[in-house]
Design a protein around this motif. Sequence first.
Motif, PDB file in Angstrom:
ATOM      1  N   ALA A  93      11.751   2.407  -7.076  1.00 37.14           N
ATOM      2  CA  ALA A  93      13.091   1.830  -7.021  1.00 37.14           C
ATOM      3  C   ALA A  93      14.089   2.951  -6.779  1.00 37.14           C
ATOM      4  N   VAL A  94      14.972   2.733  -5.866  1.00 39.60           N
ATOM      5  CA  VAL A  94      15.910   3.764  -5.448  1.00 39.60           C
ATOM      6  C   VAL A  94      17.021   3.883  -6.475  1.00 39.60           C
ATOM      7  N   SER A  95      17.244   5.105  -6.899  1.00 40.65           N
ATOM      8  CA  SER A  95      18.359   5.352  -7.803  1.00 40.65           C
ATOM      9  C   SER A  95      19.440   6.068  -7.008  1.00 40.65           C
ATOM     10  N   PRO A  96      20.653   6.031  -7.461  1.00 39.32           N
ATOM     11  CA  PRO A  96      21.755   6.616  -6.703  1.00 39.32           C
ATOM     12  C   PRO A  96      21.578   8.113  -6.432  1.00 39.32           C
ATOM     13  N   SER A  97      20.879   8.848  -7.315  1.00 34.52           N
ATOM     14  CA  SER A  97      20.757  10.287  -7.140  1.00 34.52           C
ATOM     15  C   SER A  97      19.644  10.678  -6.171  1.00 34.52           C
ATOM     16  N   VAL A  98      18.686   9.758  -5.889  1.00 35.07           N
ATOM     17  CA  VAL A  98      17.573  10.063  -4.994  1.00 35.07           C
ATOM     18  C   VAL A  98      18.036   9.843  -3.555  1.00 35.07           C
ATOM     19  N   PRO A  99      17.753  10.827  -2.688  1.00 35.65           N
ATOM     20  CA  PRO A  99      18.155  10.625  -1.289  1.00 35.65           C
ATOM     21  C   PRO A  99      17.358   9.481  -0.673  1.00 35.65           C
ATOM     22  N   THR A 100      17.957   8.751   0.216  1.00 37.41           N
ATOM     23  CA  THR A 100      17.288   7.617   0.846  1.00 37.41           C
ATOM     24  C   THR A 100      16.237   8.123   1.815  1.00 37.41           C
ATOM     25  N   LEU A 101      15.113   7.395   1.838  1.00 32.55           N
ATOM     26  CA  LEU A 101      13.992   7.768   2.692  1.00 32.55           C
ATOM     27  C   LEU A 101      13.926   6.798   3.872  1.00 32.55           C
ATOM     28  N   THR A 102      13.341   7.286   4.931  1.00 36.40           N
ATOM     29  CA  THR A 102      13.132   6.390   6.073  1.00 36.40           C
ATOM     30  C   THR A 102      12.000   5.456   5.716  1.00 36.40           C
ATOM     31  N   GLU A 103      11.890   4.394   6.477  1.00 33.43           N
ATOM     32  CA  GLU A 103      10.832   3.417   6.205  1.00 33.43           C
ATOM     33  C   GLU A 103       9.469   4.050   6.401  1.00 33.43           C
ATOM     34  N   GLU A 104       9.352   4.929   7.318  1.00 35.43           N
ATOM     35  CA  GLU A 104       8.092   5.618   7.598  1.00 35.43           C
ATOM     36  C   GLU A 104       7.710   6.517   6.417  1.00 35.43           C
ATOM     37  N   GLU A 105       8.691   7.254   5.849  1.00 28.80           N
ATOM     38  CA  GLU A 105       8.438   8.125   4.702  1.00 28.80           C
ATOM     39  C   GLU A 105       8.048   7.295   3.481  1.00 28.80           C
ATOM     40  N   GLN A 106       8.716   6.173   3.297  1.00 23.01           N
ATOM     41  CA  GLN A 106       8.376   5.288   2.176  1.00 23.01           C
ATOM     42  C   GLN A 106       6.947   4.790   2.300  1.00 23.01           C
ATOM     43  N   GLU A 107       6.533   4.425   3.510  1.00 24.42           N
ATOM     44  CA  GLU A 107       5.178   3.925   3.742  1.00 24.42           C
ATOM     45  C   GLU A 107       4.148   5.012   3.443  1.00 24.42           C
ATOM     46  N   GLU A 108       4.427   6.235   3.835  1.00 26.29           N
ATOM     47  CA  GLU A 108       3.526   7.354   3.559  1.00 26.29           C
ATOM     48  C   GLU A 108       3.405   7.580   2.048  1.00 26.29           C
ATOM     49  N   LEU A 109       4.534   7.524   1.366  1.00 23.87           N
ATOM     50  CA  LEU A 109       4.524   7.722  -0.092  1.00 23.87           C
ATOM     51  C   LEU A 109       3.765   6.604  -0.799  1.00 23.87           C
ATOM     52  N   ARG A 110       3.908   5.377  -0.329  1.00 23.05           N
ATOM     53  CA  ARG A 110       3.168   4.262  -0.935  1.00 23.05           C
ATOM     54  C   ARG A 110       1.673   4.455  -0.747  1.00 23.05           C
ATOM     55  N   ASP A 111       1.278   4.895   0.436  1.00 15.52           N
ATOM     56  CA  ASP A 111      -0.139   5.135   0.697  1.00 15.52           C
ATOM     57  C   ASP A 111      -0.665   6.253  -0.217  1.00 15.52           C
ATOM     58  N   GLU A 112       0.104   7.320  -0.340  1.00 16.41           N
ATOM     59  CA  GLU A 112      -0.294   8.440  -1.211  1.00 16.41           C
ATOM     60  C   GLU A 112      -0.374   7.988  -2.664  1.00 16.41           C
ATOM     61  N   LEU A 113       0.568   7.159  -3.098  1.00 19.61           N
ATOM     62  CA  LEU A 113       0.567   6.632  -4.458  1.00 19.61           C
ATOM     63  C   LEU A 113      -0.698   5.833  -4.731  1.00 19.61           C
ATOM     64  N   LEU A 114      -1.058   4.960  -3.780  1.00 22.60           N
ATOM     65  CA  LEU A 114      -2.280   4.161  -3.943  1.00 22.60           C
ATOM     66  C   LEU A 114      -3.509   5.062  -4.022  1.00 22.60           C
ATOM     67  N   ARG A 115      -3.551   6.083  -3.163  1.00 26.41           N
ATOM     68  CA  ARG A 115      -4.689   6.996  -3.149  1.00 26.41           C
ATOM     69  C   ARG A 115      -4.793   7.754  -4.486  1.00 26.41           C
ATOM     70  N   VAL A 116      -3.666   8.254  -5.004  1.00 21.35           N
ATOM     71  CA  VAL A 116      -3.663   9.003  -6.278  1.00 21.35           C
ATOM     72  C   VAL A 116      -4.044   8.085  -7.435  1.00 21.35           C
ATOM     73  N   GLU A 117      -3.539   6.857  -7.430  1.00 22.55           N
ATOM     74  CA  GLU A 117      -3.909   5.907  -8.486  1.00 22.55           C
ATOM     75  C   GLU A 117      -5.395   5.628  -8.466  1.00 22.55           C
ATOM     76  N   ASP A 118      -5.972   5.502  -7.264  1.00 20.86           N
ATOM     77  CA  ASP A 118      -7.430   5.292  -7.146  1.00 20.86           C
ATOM     78  C   ASP A 118      -8.190   6.498  -7.691  1.00 20.86           C
ATOM     79  N   GLU A 119      -7.704   7.698  -7.390  1.00 22.80           N
ATOM     80  CA  GLU A 119      -8.358   8.908  -7.890  1.00 22.80           C
ATOM     81  C   GLU A 119      -8.293   8.968  -9.413  1.00 22.80           C
ATOM     82  N   VAL A 120      -7.133   8.612  -9.968  1.00 21.91           N
ATOM     83  CA  VAL A 120      -6.976   8.607 -11.426  1.00 21.91           C
ATOM     84  C   VAL A 120      -7.951   7.621 -12.047  1.00 21.91           C
TER      85      VAL A 120
END
Length: 187
Positions: A26-53
């Motif tokens: 969830a975007v907070s006012p202090s976090v810089p806005t990301l492009t849709e492409e960057e958000q998609e990459e981060l979501r993929d990385e998040l899923l991968r890290v959660e699977d590893e955990v």
Amino acid sequence: MEQADQGAVRPDSISEVGEDAVMSVAVSPSVPTLTEEEQEELRDELLRVEDEVMTLSQVLAAKEKQVADIKRKLGITPLNELKQNISKSWQEVTTSTAYKKTSEGLSVAGQKATAAFTSMGSAISRKFEDVRLQSISNSFGIRSLQHSASMPVMRNTTTFKSFEEKVETLKVKDEKRSQDEPNGISG
């Protein structure tokens, strides 16, 4: 319209990630806005890290079970482990420099305390003996004081007066006899 979509979380992305991830994405006012492409990459990385955990948690649970089975086969119980840990810890403590210095210090202090208590006990015993001897000598002194204090009372009794008269009579008779006999020779 793309400008407005960049700062908001898309509803279709919520179904792709867990609740914890949604909170962190969830975007907070202090976090810089990301492009849709960057958000998609981060979501993929998040899923991968959660699977590893999750995989690492499963591996860790399997290894912990394996350790428990091996310990059970070796006859190592939790109580035995606790005893070994305590014994090992105690050995480490007793070989430490701090323990040795403290132990030596307490030993010296104990010896000094023992000597002090022995000395104090001897002093107290001597003092009690002095007090006892003093009370014995005082009791004789008190009796002589009591005796001398009671002499005037005794002199007024008839028995004492009678005794005193008899002694006086004997004294007078003895003086007369010594005067009657020359050179004190009786015949």
